[in-house]
Design a protein around this motif. Sequence first.
Motif, PDB file in Angstrom:
ATOM      1  N   LEU A  16       5.599  -3.846  -7.063  1.00  0.00           N
ATOM      2  CA  LEU A  16       6.694  -3.593  -6.125  1.00  0.00           C
ATOM      3  C   LEU A  16       7.859  -2.891  -6.801  1.00  0.00           C
ATOM      4  N   ASP A  17       8.060  -3.141  -8.071  1.00  0.00           N
ATOM      5  CA  ASP A  17       9.136  -2.512  -8.822  1.00  0.00           C
ATOM      6  C   ASP A  17      10.482  -2.746  -8.155  1.00  0.00           C
ATOM      7  N   ASP A  18      10.748  -3.982  -7.812  1.00  0.00           N
ATOM      8  CA  ASP A  18      11.998  -4.439  -7.212  1.00  0.00           C
ATOM      9  C   ASP A  18      12.314  -3.736  -5.900  1.00  0.00           C
ATOM     10  N   ALA A  19      11.272  -3.531  -5.055  1.00  0.00           N
ATOM     11  CA  ALA A  19      11.470  -2.876  -3.759  1.00  0.00           C
ATOM     12  C   ALA A  19      12.243  -3.792  -2.820  1.00  0.00           C
ATOM     13  N   ASP A  20      12.889  -3.140  -1.820  1.00  0.00           N
ATOM     14  CA  ASP A  20      13.579  -3.896  -0.777  1.00  0.00           C
ATOM     15  C   ASP A  20      12.615  -4.065   0.380  1.00  0.00           C
ATOM     16  N   LEU A  21      12.014  -5.262   0.479  1.00  0.00           N
ATOM     17  CA  LEU A  21      10.956  -5.483   1.464  1.00  0.00           C
ATOM     18  C   LEU A  21      11.483  -5.471   2.892  1.00  0.00           C
ATOM     19  N   SER A  22      12.762  -5.698   3.053  1.00  0.00           N
ATOM     20  CA  SER A  22      13.286  -5.679   4.424  1.00  0.00           C
ATOM     21  C   SER A  22      13.204  -4.270   5.021  1.00  0.00           C
ATOM     22  N   ARG A  23      13.127  -3.209   4.153  1.00  0.00           N
ATOM     23  CA  ARG A  23      13.014  -1.824   4.606  1.00  0.00           C
ATOM     24  C   ARG A  23      11.597  -1.283   4.488  1.00  0.00           C
ATOM     25  N   GLY A  24      10.707  -2.129   3.931  1.00  0.00           N
ATOM     26  CA  GLY A  24       9.337  -1.677   3.749  1.00  0.00           C
ATOM     27  C   GLY A  24       9.120  -1.195   2.330  1.00  0.00           C
ATOM     28  N   ILE A  25       7.930  -0.636   2.083  1.00  0.00           N
ATOM     29  CA  ILE A  25       7.594  -0.154   0.750  1.00  0.00           C
ATOM     30  C   ILE A  25       7.102   1.286   0.844  1.00  0.00           C
ATOM     31  N   THR A  26       7.130   1.953  -0.314  1.00  0.00           N
ATOM     32  CA  THR A  26       6.697   3.349  -0.356  1.00  0.00           C
ATOM     33  C   THR A  26       5.186   3.397  -0.480  1.00  0.00           C
ATOM     34  N   ALA A  27       4.648   4.632  -0.270  1.00  0.00           N
ATOM     35  CA  ALA A  27       3.194   4.814  -0.378  1.00  0.00           C
ATOM     36  C   ALA A  27       2.737   4.546  -1.792  1.00  0.00           C
ATOM     37  N   GLY A  28       3.551   4.912  -2.760  1.00  0.00           N
ATOM     38  CA  GLY A  28       3.168   4.649  -4.146  1.00  0.00           C
ATOM     39  C   GLY A  28       3.121   3.161  -4.436  1.00  0.00           C
ATOM     40  N   GLN A  29       4.080   2.461  -3.913  1.00  0.00           N
ATOM     41  CA  GLN A  29       4.087   1.007  -4.112  1.00  0.00           C
ATOM     42  C   GLN A  29       2.888   0.362  -3.424  1.00  0.00           C
ATOM     43  N   ARG A  30       2.519   0.923  -2.265  1.00  0.00           N
ATOM     44  CA  ARG A  30       1.372   0.369  -1.552  1.00  0.00           C
ATOM     45  C   ARG A  30       0.102   0.590  -2.368  1.00  0.00           C
ATOM     46  N   ASP A  31      -0.027   1.792  -2.950  1.00  0.00           N
ATOM     47  CA  ASP A  31      -1.208   2.072  -3.774  1.00  0.00           C
ATOM     48  C   ASP A  31      -1.235   1.163  -4.996  1.00  0.00           C
ATOM     49  N   SER A  32      -0.073   0.946  -5.556  1.00  0.00           N
ATOM     50  CA  SER A  32      -0.010   0.057  -6.730  1.00  0.00           C
ATOM     51  C   SER A  32      -0.444  -1.364  -6.367  1.00  0.00           C
ATOM     52  N   LEU A  33      -0.029  -1.825  -5.196  1.00  0.00           N
ATOM     53  CA  LEU A  33      -0.423  -3.168  -4.750  1.00  0.00           C
ATOM     54  C   LEU A  33      -1.934  -3.249  -4.540  1.00  0.00           C
ATOM     55  N   ALA A  34      -2.467  -2.189  -3.932  1.00  0.00           N
ATOM     56  CA  ALA A  34      -3.895  -2.189  -3.652  1.00  0.00           C
ATOM     57  C   ALA A  34      -4.690  -2.220  -4.947  1.00  0.00           C
ATOM     58  N   LYS A  35      -4.241  -1.399  -5.946  1.00  0.00           N
ATOM     59  CA  LYS A  35      -4.948  -1.406  -7.207  1.00  0.00           C
ATOM     60  C   LYS A  35      -4.813  -2.760  -7.919  1.00  0.00           C
ATOM     61  N   ALA A  36      -3.657  -3.380  -7.805  1.00  0.00           N
ATOM     62  CA  ALA A  36      -3.416  -4.632  -8.528  1.00  0.00           C
ATOM     63  C   ALA A  36      -4.205  -5.795  -7.945  1.00  0.00           C
ATOM     64  N   THR A  37      -4.550  -5.715  -6.635  1.00  0.00           N
ATOM     65  CA  THR A  37      -5.205  -6.854  -5.996  1.00  0.00           C
ATOM     66  C   THR A  37      -6.672  -6.613  -5.697  1.00  0.00           C
ATOM     67  N   ASP A  38      -7.142  -5.334  -5.847  1.00  0.00           N
ATOM     68  CA  ASP A  38      -8.540  -5.048  -5.518  1.00  0.00           C
ATOM     69  C   ASP A  38      -9.502  -5.898  -6.345  1.00  0.00           C
TER      70      ASP A  38
END
Length: 624
Positions: A46-68
């Motif tokens: 997440l790199d200290d993202a503000d979840l109340s505004r959502g996340i970026t596509a890069g952050q989403r890809d990072s999450l997917a790779k981290a949890t796959d």
Amino acid sequence: MASLLPVGALGVLLLRSAHDDATKQGQAQGKAQAAVIAEMAIAPALDDADLSRGITAGQRDSLAKATDLALYHGSVLRMRLRNFNGQVIFSDDGSTSGGVPVGDAAFRSASLGQAAATLVGDEAAPGGQTIRVLQPIFARASGEAIGVLELYLPYDKIAARLHGQMVVTYRRLGIGLGLLYLATALISWSTTRSLRRYAARQEHEALHDGLTGLPNREAFRQRANSALTARLGGAVVVVDLNRFKEVNDTLGHHAGDDLLRVISDRLRASMRAEDTAARLGGDEFALILPGLDGPAVLGLLERVRASLTREVVLDGVPLTIEASFGVALYPDHGEDVEKLLRHADAAMYQGKRGTADIVVYAGERAAHPTQWLVVQAELRHALERDELVLYYQPKVRLADGVVCGVEALVRWQHPTRGLVPPSDFLPAAEQSGLIEPLTAWVLRRALADQVAWTEAGRDWTVSVNVSVRNLESPGFAAGVAALLAETAVAPSRLTLEITETAVVDDMASALQALRALAEIGVGISVDDFGTGYTSLGRLRGVPLTEIKIDRSFVDPVLSQPQNQAIVRAVIALAHGLGCRVTAEGVETGDVAAWVMAAGCDEAQGYLYSKPVPWTQVPMMEAIR
């Protein structure tokens, strides 16, 4: 069974507690696993993202790779990353809805920074259960919670591991509970057996005599009631030892206890198996002899008496036991235990006063000891109300037929029963302290009457009967002397009549009183001579002035040579001791002539007069 119930309840409680502990352990493991995923995989992506505004596509890809990898290997079943508004920011299946409601307590707890784990059912999951963990996500820079990670972790492997642990726990718990049950059951069995033995011992002690082991009075009543209920007939017998007090006084109470044990053993040995011997108290025993008629009862009692009277040696002293048996047959003499006991007791006392050792109840021929309490109470009031009267029977000098003296005989002028003879109340008085005030009353009244008849010109001596209890009473002689002085009667005008038994029972006390009386001039007479047990050696030490031959020897003297020999021998003995001789029970002129010829000095009986008030005593000439 009483031990099994609490042990079983304890086992259920412990098993439930162990199961709850296993569940909590699984949830703790789920929270630990979720904390690692959130810290190592989610937060860096997440790199200290503000979840109340959502996340970026890069952050989403990072999450997917981290949890796959975790999703692929099945260590995570499903996951959602949500902001505090409940919006799904990222999910493993791409969905943007669903999950735990924002208002759920677990979600609120995670929003505040506290992870919450719950075991939930899930048919699609292996084993049908999953661990749902709501894990707070913390910003790496500020350390503040920025969102909630909702993870569903497989529970089957955790459950299998916990099951293995639980099997060991259950086995250990079962063994421990089993040992506890065995220990508790053993304690319960031991305690129950001890209580049962204690209860049996208490019951036995409550119904048995501690000294002899025989049934006591309560057990006797129970068994007697059972025998009466069976309606087989039989007898209730009261047995009382003769002169038992002498054993205690001379050999000590331990010897008396030994004698009671011997008596108990002999009673058991000489009776039938269905018979009962009980100790009522002291030296008194009672027997229940069911199923026997009168002759059979007497036959059995003869065997019992023969066994009891065998010689026994106590403390090196040989003793011959004597006992009196009173018999009450049922239902002839009563149909309840109390009445049978009273009648057997009355028969036993009749035997003590007579010569028979075994006496069958034959009606109320004499006052029974249980009636004496009533008689004593009434007699005490009679003394207070002056209901007693004195009658006098004259004593005639055989040489000239002149009345030379009178014997005072007490009567009771009862307000409802009329004139009561002394045989109906004197035995009760002799068994209580009433004999002393009664004798004092008789002495005072007799001396007062003597003063009156002396003033009327009648020169008579007066004879008064005294009891052994009077002779044993301290100060008796002094009391007699005081009465003589009070009435101004010369001591030589008073004669005290005693029985042979009074001298035998307590020789030292009797002699001391008799000698004190003789020293002041009072005459001493032995009444009913020949019916007691006095030895000639003992008579030698008594200061006698008169011997009275009992009527049982005088009345048949004309027809029985043996009685003639006895009367002549007593006359010779009395004269040899310096005593005058009086024949009692003289009822015919022929008997009077015979005893006078034999050497008697005086006579007394219905030939001359029955007992009457002193004013009616006749003045008579010699009857020849």
